[in-house]
Design a protein around this motif. Sequence first.
Motif, PDB file in Angstrom:
ATOM      1  N   LYS A  24      -9.753  11.555  -1.120  1.00 35.21           N
ATOM      2  CA  LYS A  24     -10.511  11.021   0.022  1.00 35.21           C
ATOM      3  C   LYS A  24     -10.186   9.545   0.247  1.00 35.21           C
ATOM      4  CE  LYS A  24     -13.734  14.628   0.283  1.00 35.21           C
ATOM      5  NZ  LYS A  24     -13.104  15.531  -0.588  1.00 35.21           N
ATOM      6  N   GLY A  25      -9.231   9.031  -0.543  1.00 38.75           N
ATOM      7  CA  GLY A  25      -8.758   7.663  -0.386  1.00 38.75           C
ATOM      8  C   GLY A  25      -9.513   6.661  -1.238  1.00 38.75           C
ATOM      9  N   GLU A  26      -8.903   5.504  -1.374  1.00 39.60           N
ATOM     10  CA  GLU A  26      -9.510   4.328  -2.003  1.00 39.60           C
ATOM     11  C   GLU A  26      -9.048   3.120  -1.217  1.00 39.60           C
ATOM     12  OE1 GLU A  26      -8.919   1.554  -5.921  1.00 39.60           O
ATOM     13  OE2 GLU A  26      -9.079   3.711  -6.307  1.00 39.60           O
ATOM     14  N   ILE A  27      -9.972   2.222  -0.926  1.00 39.30           N
ATOM     15  CA  ILE A  27      -9.652   0.977  -0.227  1.00 39.30           C
ATOM     16  C   ILE A  27     -10.112  -0.175  -1.109  1.00 39.30           C
ATOM     17  CG2 ILE A  27     -10.007  -0.415   1.846  1.00 39.30           C
ATOM     18  CD1 ILE A  27     -10.884   2.270   3.242  1.00 39.30           C
ATOM     19  N   ASP A  28      -9.160  -0.940  -1.611  1.00 40.29           N
ATOM     20  CA  ASP A  28      -9.488  -2.140  -2.386  1.00 40.29           C
ATOM     21  C   ASP A  28      -9.551  -3.314  -1.421  1.00 40.29           C
ATOM     22  OD1 ASP A  28      -9.424  -0.588  -4.658  1.00 40.29           O
ATOM     23  OD2 ASP A  28      -7.433  -1.247  -5.290  1.00 40.29           O
ATOM     24  N   ILE A  29     -10.761  -3.726  -1.109  1.00 41.16           N
ATOM     25  CA  ILE A  29     -10.972  -4.863  -0.222  1.00 41.16           C
ATOM     26  C   ILE A  29     -10.602  -6.142  -0.966  1.00 41.16           C
ATOM     27  CG2 ILE A  29     -12.697  -6.096   1.161  1.00 41.16           C
ATOM     28  CD1 ILE A  29     -14.181  -3.237   1.160  1.00 41.16           C
ATOM     29  N   LEU A  30     -10.881  -6.166  -2.252  1.00 44.06           N
ATOM     30  CA  LEU A  30     -10.411  -7.252  -3.107  1.00 44.06           C
ATOM     31  C   LEU A  30     -10.389  -6.814  -4.551  1.00 44.06           C
ATOM     32  CD1 LEU A  30     -12.383  -9.137  -5.132  1.00 44.06           C
ATOM     33  CD2 LEU A  30     -13.435  -9.670  -2.967  1.00 44.06           C
ATOM     34  N   GLU A  31      -9.360  -7.234  -5.239  1.00 40.58           N
ATOM     35  CA  GLU A  31      -9.249  -7.165  -6.692  1.00 40.58           C
ATOM     36  C   GLU A  31      -8.688  -8.516  -7.089  1.00 40.58           C
ATOM     37  OE1 GLU A  31      -8.092  -3.418  -9.191  1.00 40.58           O
ATOM     38  OE2 GLU A  31      -6.808  -3.525  -7.411  1.00 40.58           O
ATOM     39  N   ALA A  32      -9.407  -9.232  -7.958  1.00 41.88           N
ATOM     40  CA  ALA A  32      -8.996 -10.604  -8.257  1.00 41.88           C
ATOM     41  C   ALA A  32      -8.765 -10.813  -9.744  1.00 41.88           C
ATOM     42  CB  ALA A  32     -10.058 -11.582  -7.754  1.00 41.88           C
ATOM     43  N   GLU A  76     -14.338  -8.766   4.175  1.00 42.04           N
ATOM     44  CA  GLU A  76     -14.676  -7.703   5.126  1.00 42.04           C
ATOM     45  C   GLU A  76     -13.516  -6.733   5.295  1.00 42.04           C
ATOM     46  OE1 GLU A  76     -16.801  -9.224   8.793  1.00 42.04           O
ATOM     47  OE2 GLU A  76     -15.901 -11.065   8.009  1.00 42.04           O
ATOM     48  N   MET A  77     -13.897  -5.520   5.709  1.00 41.44           N
ATOM     49  CA  MET A  77     -12.933  -4.494   6.031  1.00 41.44           C
ATOM     50  C   MET A  77     -13.417  -3.777   7.282  1.00 41.44           C
ATOM     51  SD  MET A  77     -12.509  -0.700   5.109  1.00 41.44           S
ATOM     52  CE  MET A  77     -13.787  -0.614   3.947  1.00 41.44           C
ATOM     53  N   ILE A  78     -12.533  -3.577   8.224  1.00 43.52           N
ATOM     54  CA  ILE A  78     -12.827  -2.747   9.392  1.00 43.52           C
ATOM     55  C   ILE A  78     -11.860  -1.569   9.324  1.00 43.52           C
ATOM     56  CG2 ILE A  78     -12.860  -2.572  11.899  1.00 43.52           C
ATOM     57  CD1 ILE A  78     -13.592  -5.548  11.982  1.00 43.52           C
ATOM     58  N   TRP A  79     -12.430  -0.367   9.223  1.00 42.32           N
ATOM     59  CA  TRP A  79     -11.670   0.852   8.985  1.00 42.32           C
ATOM     60  C   TRP A  79     -11.735   1.715  10.229  1.00 42.32           C
ATOM     61  CZ3 TRP A  79     -13.785   4.788   4.876  1.00 42.32           C
ATOM     62  CH2 TRP A  79     -12.884   5.837   4.699  1.00 42.32           C
ATOM     63  N   SER A  80     -10.599   1.952  10.836  1.00 40.84           N
ATOM     64  CA  SER A  80     -10.520   2.830  12.001  1.00 40.84           C
ATOM     65  C   SER A  80      -9.491   3.927  11.711  1.00 40.84           C
ATOM     66  CB  SER A  80     -10.147   2.043  13.263  1.00 40.84           C
ATOM     67  OG  SER A  80      -8.850   1.505  13.143  1.00 40.84           O
ATOM     68  N   LYS A  81      -9.370   4.837  12.641  1.00 48.04           N
ATOM     69  CA  LYS A  81      -8.493   6.001  12.436  1.00 48.04           C
ATOM     70  C   LYS A  81      -7.048   5.613  12.145  1.00 48.04           C
ATOM     71  CE  LYS A  81      -7.149  10.370  14.510  1.00 48.04           C
ATOM     72  NZ  LYS A  81      -7.309  11.286  15.627  1.00 48.04           N
ATOM     73  N   ILE A  93      -6.774 -11.394   7.771  1.00 50.14           N
ATOM     74  CA  ILE A  93      -5.642 -11.857   6.966  1.00 50.14           C
ATOM     75  C   ILE A  93      -4.607 -10.762   6.727  1.00 50.14           C
ATOM     76  CG2 ILE A  93      -6.894 -13.748   5.869  1.00 50.14           C
ATOM     77  CD1 ILE A  93      -7.261 -11.940   3.407  1.00 50.14           C
ATOM     78  N   HIS A  94      -4.978  -9.504   7.013  1.00 51.06           N
ATOM     79  CA  HIS A  94      -4.000  -8.434   6.878  1.00 51.06           C
ATOM     80  C   HIS A  94      -4.475  -7.204   7.642  1.00 51.06           C
ATOM     81  CE1 HIS A  94      -0.604  -6.324   5.189  1.00 51.06           C
ATOM     82  NE2 HIS A  94      -1.400  -5.302   4.946  1.00 51.06           N
ATOM     83  N   THR A  95      -3.516  -6.463   8.190  1.00 51.77           N
ATOM     84  CA  THR A  95      -3.815  -5.180   8.820  1.00 51.77           C
ATOM     85  C   THR A  95      -2.883  -4.127   8.239  1.00 51.77           C
ATOM     86  OG1 THR A  95      -4.502  -6.235  10.883  1.00 51.77           O
ATOM     87  CG2 THR A  95      -3.929  -3.892  11.001  1.00 51.77           C
ATOM     88  N   TYR A  96      -3.491  -3.077   7.706  1.00 53.27           N
ATOM     89  CA  TYR A  96      -2.734  -1.893   7.306  1.00 53.27           C
ATOM     90  C   TYR A  96      -2.715  -0.975   8.521  1.00 53.27           C
ATOM     91  CZ  TYR A  96      -3.477  -3.147   2.368  1.00 53.27           C
ATOM     92  OH  TYR A  96      -3.504  -3.772   1.151  1.00 53.27           O
ATOM     93  N   THR A  97      -1.557  -0.680   9.044  1.00 50.76           N
ATOM     94  CA  THR A  97      -1.409   0.240  10.158  1.00 50.76           C
ATOM     95  C   THR A  97      -0.972   1.592   9.605  1.00 50.76           C
ATOM     96  OG1 THR A  97      -0.776  -1.600  11.593  1.00 50.76           O
ATOM     97  CG2 THR A  97      -0.229   0.615  12.364  1.00 50.76           C
TER      98      THR A  97
END
Length: 149
Positions: A24-32, A76-81, A93-97
């Motif tokens: 179902k996915g994983e989104i790492d908004i930050l790992e420091a 922040e993270m904005i998640w769209s299709k 600061i970054h966009t995953y397309t």
Amino acid sequence: RIKLPSGHGMWPAFWTYGDPWPTKGEIDILEAWGGRPQEYLTNLFYGPSEGISINTDTDVLQEVGTDVTTSFHLYEMIWSKNSIEIYFDQERIHTYTASDSNNIEHFFGKKHKVVLNTAVGGIFFDDRNSQNYVDNSVMEVDWVKVYKR
């Protein structure tokens, strides 16, 4: 709004995932890295079967130019299709397309858990000698907001 822990060996994270991982996915908004206070990593994971991620080249080093351990910052993270946008202090600061290497379209809209945690040590560090880890550090979370359209 988070103030990250300082010191070598601290591994704070703000991320989302769905079970079974990574179907179902994983989104790492930050790992420091606690000993690297002006940067952090963002990343995406996905796999069609349990326990194996097939994503490639999705880890992105975010060099923010300010010490994230001395004051609170917005992550922040904005998640769209078709994309996942990553923001630091309200600046994108970054966009995953969506692409074959990140599989965003396969996990969009799946239920995710929101996780904020601080691990200590591990494979995330080049120097894994626990004698070199900081003795005491704290990740402070002021608030977390989740919106759904």
